[in-house]
Enzyme design. Sequence first.
Site, PDB file in Angstrom:
ATOM      1  CB  THR A   1      -0.919   0.017   1.228  1.00  0.00           C
ATOM      2  OG1 THR A   1      -1.724  -1.172   1.231  1.00  0.00           O
ATOM      3  CG2 THR A   1      -1.839   1.241   1.213  1.00  0.00           C
TER       4      THR A   1
ATOM      5  CE  LYS B   1      -5.352  -2.174   1.152  1.00  0.00           C
ATOM      6  NZ  LYS B   1      -4.065  -2.856   1.181  1.00  0.00           N
TER       7      LYS B   1
END
Length: 293
Positions: free
Chosen positions: A101, A176
């Site tokens: 991420t 995300k």
Amino acid sequence: MAASPGSTTVAFAGCGNIGEPMALALIRAGWSLTVYDPVPDKTAKLADEGAAVAAAPEELSSCEVLVLAVPDDAAAESLLEGPKGWLASGGPERTVIVHSTVMPATASRLAQTAADWGVGLLDAPVSGGADRAERGELTIMVGGNEAVLERVRPLLEAEGSRILHVGQAGAGAATKLANQLMMLSALAGVHEALELAAAHGVSEESVLDVVASCTGESWVTRNWDFFDRTSAAYDAGGTAKKDRPWSKDLFEVVQAARAADVRVPVAGLLSQVLADRVEAHAAGAAGPRGGAR
């Protein structure tokens, strides 16, 4: 030519809470991996399953595909860039898959840097947790060139049950972060709701049982002990509290929103208060009563 277990050399860097089970899923699907983590103990289980272990990042440069499940932007950048980085250490026609991420701007910039070296880069964060990772059932949101995606699709299919192309590099990271904001906002609401009910003598178990068939039901309520278990796994693996999703990812949401001139007041508030609440609950779950609540 599409990647295949029998012919494609694959390096996997980052063998922590999500990386280790992802790598296990690949090994069990027949992929031969060379794995690396700066904490050598984190590669032990993978070595037992048949992976080769690299003692240093430079030993990954000969692989055709590099999969990154490292903690943050800085870790991804340090492995890829610089005169000794993976991009400079091998030839063109290779592929990087960034499952970490990271910030959308970081993913976009790294993709351009990789392209300058003749390397394809996919911004491909995942969602689903460690259990689904080990079963190869993650959701993978992919930003990047579609031709590059098709080249490594067989590998991604060993990691995830849903592989969704959402745009160019950076789009995966943005998706995300959007998912994390939705999920963590729900998590904050459940914490407050359960504390409210507890103040009136109603147990967590009773509230969660009721909302299972009510409009307040969500992934968070269905998987309430997920966060306690994940916090415990982070404790065991030595992951700093500031690097855990309920802290790091919320700060990244705020950063990404600021860069795009988008207002996210809920995310701003949660970035200051949610982590303490999650960690306190997890500590209570591991206390004298034992087990996840």
